[in-house]
Motif scaffolding. Structure first.
Motif, PDB file in Angstrom:
ATOM      1  N   GLN A 150     -90.699 -33.364  34.260  1.00  0.00           N
ATOM      2  CA  GLN A 150     -90.210 -32.328  35.171  1.00  0.00           C
ATOM      3  C   GLN A 150     -90.809 -31.006  34.706  1.00  0.00           C
ATOM      4  O   GLN A 150     -91.138 -30.862  33.528  1.00  0.00           O
ATOM      5  CB  GLN A 150     -88.685 -32.205  35.076  1.00  0.00           C
ATOM      6  N   PHE A 151     -90.918 -30.042  35.607  1.00  0.00           N
ATOM      7  CA  PHE A 151     -91.472 -28.759  35.161  1.00  0.00           C
ATOM      8  C   PHE A 151     -90.927 -27.607  35.977  1.00  0.00           C
ATOM      9  O   PHE A 151     -90.417 -27.793  37.083  1.00  0.00           O
ATOM     10  CB  PHE A 151     -93.000 -28.773  35.222  1.00  0.00           C
ATOM     11  N   HIS A 152     -91.059 -26.393  35.382  1.00  0.00           N
ATOM     12  CA  HIS A 152     -90.826 -25.176  36.152  1.00  0.00           C
ATOM     13  C   HIS A 152     -92.035 -24.282  35.913  1.00  0.00           C
ATOM     14  O   HIS A 152     -92.389 -24.014  34.772  1.00  0.00           O
ATOM     15  CB  HIS A 152     -89.541 -24.475  35.689  1.00  0.00           C
ATOM     16  N   ASP A 153     -92.644 -23.850  37.017  1.00  0.00           N
ATOM     17  CA  ASP A 153     -93.813 -22.985  36.895  1.00  0.00           C
ATOM     18  C   ASP A 153     -93.363 -21.535  37.059  1.00  0.00           C
ATOM     19  O   ASP A 153     -92.972 -21.129  38.153  1.00  0.00           O
ATOM     20  CB  ASP A 153     -94.830 -23.373  37.989  1.00  0.00           C
ATOM     21  N   TYR A 154     -93.413 -20.766  35.967  1.00  0.00           N
ATOM     22  CA  TYR A 154     -93.004 -19.357  36.044  1.00  0.00           C
ATOM     23  C   TYR A 154     -94.108 -18.484  36.653  1.00  0.00           C
ATOM     24  O   TYR A 154     -93.905 -17.294  36.842  1.00  0.00           O
ATOM     25  CB  TYR A 154     -92.633 -18.815  34.656  1.00  0.00           C
ATOM     26  N   GLY A 155     -95.276 -19.057  36.880  1.00  0.00           N
ATOM     27  CA  GLY A 155     -96.369 -18.285  37.477  1.00  0.00           C
ATOM     28  C   GLY A 155     -96.852 -17.214  36.518  1.00  0.00           C
ATOM     29  O   GLY A 155     -97.036 -17.464  35.327  1.00  0.00           O
ATOM     30  N   LEU A 156     -97.026 -15.997  37.062  1.00  0.00           N
ATOM     31  CA  LEU A 156     -97.563 -14.905  36.248  1.00  0.00           C
ATOM     32  C   LEU A 156     -96.507 -14.357  35.296  1.00  0.00           C
ATOM     33  O   LEU A 156     -95.508 -13.770  35.736  1.00  0.00           O
ATOM     34  CB  LEU A 156     -98.038 -13.782  37.172  1.00  0.00           C
ATOM     35  N   VAL A 157     -96.701 -14.576  34.013  1.00  0.00           N
ATOM     36  CA  VAL A 157     -95.803 -14.008  32.992  1.00  0.00           C
ATOM     37  C   VAL A 157     -96.617 -13.625  31.755  1.00  0.00           C
ATOM     38  O   VAL A 157     -97.735 -14.119  31.564  1.00  0.00           O
ATOM     39  CB  VAL A 157     -94.704 -15.015  32.529  1.00  0.00           C
ATOM     40  N   THR A 158     -96.049 -12.764  30.910  1.00  0.00           N
ATOM     41  CA  THR A 158     -96.713 -12.438  29.651  1.00  0.00           C
ATOM     42  C   THR A 158     -96.448 -13.592  28.676  1.00  0.00           C
ATOM     43  O   THR A 158     -95.497 -14.360  28.876  1.00  0.00           O
ATOM     44  CB  THR A 158     -96.144 -11.150  29.022  1.00  0.00           C
ATOM     45  N   THR A 159     -97.240 -13.660  27.617  1.00  0.00           N
ATOM     46  CA  THR A 159     -97.007 -14.698  26.603  1.00  0.00           C
ATOM     47  C   THR A 159     -95.595 -14.574  25.993  1.00  0.00           C
ATOM     48  O   THR A 159     -94.877 -15.571  25.926  1.00  0.00           O
ATOM     49  CB  THR A 159     -98.109 -14.643  25.528  1.00  0.00           C
ATOM     50  N   PRO A 160     -95.154 -13.367  25.582  1.00  0.00           N
ATOM     51  CA  PRO A 160     -93.795 -13.295  25.025  1.00  0.00           C
ATOM     52  C   PRO A 160     -92.723 -13.743  26.025  1.00  0.00           C
ATOM     53  O   PRO A 160     -91.715 -14.318  25.624  1.00  0.00           O
ATOM     54  CB  PRO A 160     -93.628 -11.803  24.687  1.00  0.00           C
ATOM     55  N   GLN A 161     -92.938 -13.499  27.304  1.00  0.00           N
ATOM     56  CA  GLN A 161     -91.945 -13.940  28.288  1.00  0.00           C
ATOM     57  C   GLN A 161     -91.847 -15.460  28.327  1.00  0.00           C
ATOM     58  O   GLN A 161     -90.759 -16.024  28.400  1.00  0.00           O
ATOM     59  CB  GLN A 161     -92.280 -13.383  29.685  1.00  0.00           C
ATOM     60  N   LEU A 162     -92.985 -16.138  28.247  1.00  0.00           N
ATOM     61  CA  LEU A 162     -92.924 -17.604  28.279  1.00  0.00           C
ATOM     62  C   LEU A 162     -92.229 -18.148  27.023  1.00  0.00           C
ATOM     63  O   LEU A 162     -91.406 -19.072  27.101  1.00  0.00           O
ATOM     64  CB  LEU A 162     -94.304 -18.241  28.444  1.00  0.00           C
ATOM     65  N   HIS A 163     -92.523 -17.542  25.876  1.00  0.00           N
ATOM     66  CA  HIS A 163     -91.845 -17.958  24.631  1.00  0.00           C
ATOM     67  C   HIS A 163     -90.329 -17.776  24.779  1.00  0.00           C
ATOM     68  O   HIS A 163     -89.552 -18.625  24.355  1.00  0.00           O
ATOM     69  CB  HIS A 163     -92.354 -17.132  23.436  1.00  0.00           C
ATOM     70  N   TYR A 164     -89.964 -16.662  25.369  1.00  0.00           N
ATOM     71  CA  TYR A 164     -88.524 -16.377  25.595  1.00  0.00           C
ATOM     72  C   TYR A 164     -87.878 -17.462  26.473  1.00  0.00           C
ATOM     73  O   TYR A 164     -86.792 -17.960  26.168  1.00  0.00           O
ATOM     74  CB  TYR A 164     -88.410 -14.988  26.237  1.00  0.00           C
ATOM     75  N   MET A 165     -88.547 -17.841  27.545  1.00  0.00           N
ATOM     76  CA  MET A 165     -87.991 -18.848  28.468  1.00  0.00           C
ATOM     77  C   MET A 165     -87.738 -20.166  27.725  1.00  0.00           C
ATOM     78  O   MET A 165     -86.710 -20.809  27.919  1.00  0.00           O
ATOM     79  CB  MET A 165     -88.942 -19.128  29.639  1.00  0.00           C
ATOM     80  N   VAL A 166     -88.707 -20.553  26.890  1.00  0.00           N
ATOM     81  CA  VAL A 166     -88.580 -21.816  26.158  1.00  0.00           C
ATOM     82  C   VAL A 166     -87.345 -21.754  25.246  1.00  0.00           C
ATOM     83  O   VAL A 166     -86.516 -22.661  25.235  1.00  0.00           O
ATOM     84  CB  VAL A 166     -89.852 -22.090  25.316  1.00  0.00           C
ATOM     85  N   TYR A 167     -87.236 -20.655  24.522  1.00  0.00           N
ATOM     86  CA  TYR A 167     -86.129 -20.513  23.574  1.00  0.00           C
ATOM     87  C   TYR A 167     -84.780 -20.516  24.299  1.00  0.00           C
ATOM     88  O   TYR A 167     -83.829 -21.186  23.886  1.00  0.00           O
ATOM     89  CB  TYR A 167     -86.312 -19.228  22.757  1.00  0.00           C
ATOM     90  N   CYS A 168     -84.700 -19.770  25.395  1.00  0.00           N
ATOM     91  CA  CYS A 168     -83.438 -19.721  26.157  1.00  0.00           C
ATOM     92  C   CYS A 168     -83.037 -21.105  26.630  1.00  0.00           C
ATOM     93  O   CYS A 168     -81.890 -21.502  26.518  1.00  0.00           O
ATOM     94  CB  CYS A 168     -83.591 -18.852  27.404  1.00  0.00           C
ATOM     95  N   ARG A 169     -83.996 -21.844  27.167  1.00  0.00           N
ATOM     96  CA  ARG A 169     -83.670 -23.169  27.719  1.00  0.00           C
ATOM     97  C   ARG A 169     -83.222 -24.131  26.628  1.00  0.00           C
ATOM     98  O   ARG A 169     -82.409 -25.012  26.881  1.00  0.00           O
ATOM     99  CB  ARG A 169     -84.881 -23.750  28.456  1.00  0.00           C
ATOM    100  N   ASN A 170     -83.765 -23.968  25.423  1.00  0.00           N
ATOM    101  CA  ASN A 170     -83.407 -24.899  24.356  1.00  0.00           C
ATOM    102  C   ASN A 170     -82.156 -24.485  23.586  1.00  0.00           C
ATOM    103  O   ASN A 170     -81.741 -25.160  22.657  1.00  0.00           O
ATOM    104  CB  ASN A 170     -84.587 -25.090  23.400  1.00  0.00           C
ATOM    105  N   THR A 171     -81.590 -23.324  23.935  1.00  0.00           N
ATOM    106  CA  THR A 171     -80.347 -22.917  23.276  1.00  0.00           C
ATOM    107  C   THR A 171     -79.269 -22.755  24.344  1.00  0.00           C
ATOM    108  O   THR A 171     -78.357 -21.942  24.201  1.00  0.00           O
ATOM    109  CB  THR A 171     -80.542 -21.601  22.492  1.00  0.00           C
ATOM    110  N   SER A 172     -79.411 -23.489  25.399  1.00  0.00           N
ATOM    111  CA  SER A 172     -78.454 -23.510  26.528  1.00  0.00           C
ATOM    112  C   SER A 172     -78.038 -22.110  26.957  1.00  0.00           C
ATOM    113  O   SER A 172     -76.859 -21.845  27.167  1.00  0.00           O
ATOM    114  CB  SER A 172     -77.195 -24.295  26.161  1.00  0.00           C
ATOM    115  N   GLY A 173     -78.998 -21.223  27.039  1.00  0.00           N
ATOM    116  CA  GLY A 173     -78.710 -19.881  27.543  1.00  0.00           C
ATOM    117  C   GLY A 173     -78.056 -18.943  26.532  1.00  0.00           C
ATOM    118  O   GLY A 173     -77.794 -17.791  26.840  1.00  0.00           O
ATOM    119  N   GLN A 174     -77.824 -19.428  25.289  1.00  0.00           N
ATOM    120  CA  GLN A 174     -77.149 -18.553  24.316  1.00  0.00           C
ATOM    121  C   GLN A 174     -77.994 -17.346  23.927  1.00  0.00           C
ATOM    122  O   GLN A 174     -77.480 -16.266  23.652  1.00  0.00           O
ATOM    123  CB  GLN A 174     -76.865 -19.337  23.037  1.00  0.00           C
ATOM    124  N   TYR A 175     -79.297 -17.552  23.872  1.00  0.00           N
ATOM    125  CA  TYR A 175     -80.189 -16.446  23.488  1.00  0.00           C
ATOM    126  C   TYR A 175     -80.349 -15.463  24.646  1.00  0.00           C
ATOM    127  O   TYR A 175     -80.589 -14.285  24.461  1.00  0.00           O
ATOM    128  CB  TYR A 175     -81.551 -17.024  23.084  1.00  0.00           C
TER     129      TYR A 175
END
Ligand SMILES: CC(=O)N[C@H]1[C@@H](OP(=O)(O)O)O[C@H](CO)[C@@H](O)[C@@H]1O
Ligand SMILES: [Mg+2]
Length: 501
Positions: A150-175
């Motif tokens: 499964q995937f979600h394409d965030y499209g145009l984002v900065t590198t730090p934004q993509l890192h942030y998305m990964v972290y948020c998803r793996n901490t169930s939104g706690q971050y």
């Protein structure tokens, strides 16, 4: 794993036979036209990594500071960190497998890494503004889909934004919330609260000119601008409407040429900064009253941040340990200042955020910056808990305010985290091969005062990087010239001899 389907889809993203690439300092990078198969295969690999870690994995399509014609891809691990080294090897093997061998190599990786193929996989994808990025990220999606991830394409984002998305998803939104809105909310709230507490409130300190390197930073800063507008007024330059990505502008240009970017009007004492192509580097700069250019690079940023943090720790009366991590590119005087004046321990690692990040995790508070402007501050879980607790418990107003500032710093830093004849050791400061080169460099360095020099193969471009510092610009240039010549002669240089500077 449906090997027939993989073979069939892979044929739509064929590997040019004989092409060998390596997962380098920050993933794969080369001319965009050579990358289609790599993207497809990194989609496949991301699915395996996601199944193995039972977590969301990120794939970012970007070549950061490289020229517009290049592109690249890097994988983001579950906690928003760079890919684990053993998986970098898998990535290299998979990218280099000839077409007919690829399904077998993929199978081998899944066996070696004990991947449970029945596990679900989820991948998030992002890309920069390069003309080739959209099509290449589609190839990543093809790879993900053929392995039924499964995937979600965030499209145009900065590198730090993509890192942030990964972290948020793996901490169930706690971050934070795994959306751009969530990202802007979290950072702007911490920023606004922190600036409210600082003393300098005059308008001139609240405006900043930003050179966006004609990259993704321009789009995203425009989106973020109104979240911080009460505390900061930004003026964007090199926003991609005219110029070419990273050409004569951006953090890499400003740092390596030590001069202002083109396309940005600078007046004396105006506060300015530059991003790179995927907005994961920042360097500040200004012209003084005499019009001289001054750069506040990663070394200086690390020094300023660690003095600020030390003051706050002193205020709250806690003895959390702070360490600063640099690379061989850090100017010698910044290392001396940190160690001798600030009394902060400094460590040197190999080039690349992944190495600095790893080392910085050893401290209560780890400050790391590459001289070129990549960096952040990491707080250990224990230090974070302690600081958050103190904001509630402390009764003394001054101490409480300092603890609150530290808490905002935690939320402001996005704490998540990119030639071969020459080989090196000692955090890349000493050459091992070819023989004789290190001795030649030692002899040259001895001829100059306060000098250092080293060479290493780049992990993002097809070049050998030469670094030199000395007591004056002239001497540093002359040492760099001499070292380049030694590299050319002893490491089998081709083409013209290195030019003067
Ligand atoms: C001297 C220098 O600036 N090297 C850069 C550059 O790596 P090289 O391996 O030197 O090409 O790109 C990396 C990714 O952006 C960055 O982390 C690193 O600091
Ligand atoms: Mg970058």
């Amino acid at each position: 794993m449906d090997l027939d389907a993989i073979t069939e889809y892979s044929a739509l993203h064929p590997k040019p036979s004989g092409l060998i690439l390596q997962y380098g300092t920050a993933g794969f990078r080369t001319k965009a036209e050579h990358l289609d198969h790599v993207m497809f295969r990194m989609g496949l690999l991301a699915v395996l990594r996601s199944k193995q870690t039972k977590s969301t994995i990120g794939v970012m399509v970007t070549a950061s500071h490289n020229p517009e014609e290049d592109n690249g891809v890097k994988l983001v691990d579950p906690l928003g960190e760079m890919l684990a080294p053993s998986w970098e090897e898998h990535a290299t093997c998979l990218a280099n497998a000839e077409e007919q061998d690829m399904p077998r190599v993929l199978m081998d990786i899944s066996v070696k890494a004990a991947v449970n193929l029945q596990q679900d996989a989820f991948i998030v994808i992002g890309r920069d503004t390069r003309p080739t990025s959209e099509k290449l990220s589609q190839s990543v999606i093809d790879g993900v889909t053929v392995l039924e991830g499964q995937f979600h394409d965030y499209g145009l984002v900065t590198t730090p934004q993509l890192h942030y998305m990964v972290y948020c998803r793996n901490t169930s939104g706690q971050y934070g919330e795994a959306t751009l809105e969530g990202y802007y909310q979290k950072l702007s709230k911490a920023f606004m609260e922190l600036t409210k507490q600082t003393l300098c409130s005059e308008d001139e300190y609240r405006s900043l000119k930003v050179d966006c390197a004609n990259g993704i930073g321009a789009l995203k800063l425009k989106e973020m601008e109104h979240y911080v507008s009460q505390g900061l007024s930004v003026q964007l330059f090199n926003d991609g409407t005219k110029g070419k990505l990273n050409h004569l502008c951006g953090a890499d240009f400003v740092k390596s040429h030590q001069k202002p970017p083109q396309g940005m009007e600078m007046k004396s004492n105006e506060r300015c900064c530059s991003f790179d192509g995927d907005a994961d580097r920042i360097v500040y700069h200004y012209l003084d009253v005499d019009g001289h250019f001054h750069l506040i690079d990663g070394d200086k940023i690390a020094t300023l941040i660690s003095s600020f943090l030390k003051e706050l720790l002193l205020e709250i009366g806690e003895s959390l340990n702070i360490g600063v991590v640099q690379t061989a590119y850090a100017n010698g005087s910044s290392t001396r200042y940190l160690e001798e004046v600030m009394k902060v321990p400094v460590y040197c690692t190999k080039t690349g955020v992944k190495h600095l990040h790893h080392k910085a995790q050893e401290f209560d508070i780890g400050v790391y910056f590459e001289a070129n402007g990549h960096g952040t501050v990491l707080f250990s879980k224990a230090a974070e808990t302690k600081i958050r607790q103190l904001t509630k418990e402390l009764e003394d107003e001054k101490r409480k305010a300092a603890a609150k500032m530290l808490e905002n710093v935690i939320d402001l830093f996005n704490q998540v985290a990119d030639r071969q004849v020459i080989s090196t050791t000692d955090a890349e400061r000493q050459v091992v091969t070819p023989p004789g080169l290190q001795e030649a460099i030692n002899d040259l360095v001895k001829k100059y005062k306060l000098s250092r020099a080293f060479v290493r193969p780049s992990g993002t471009e097809d070049v050998v990087r030469v670094y030199a510092e000395a007591d004056s610009q002239e001497n540093a240039d002359s040492l760099a010239r001499a070292v380049s010549l030694a590299v050319f002669q002893l490491a089998g240089g081709v083409g013209e001899t290195p030019p003067g500077f």
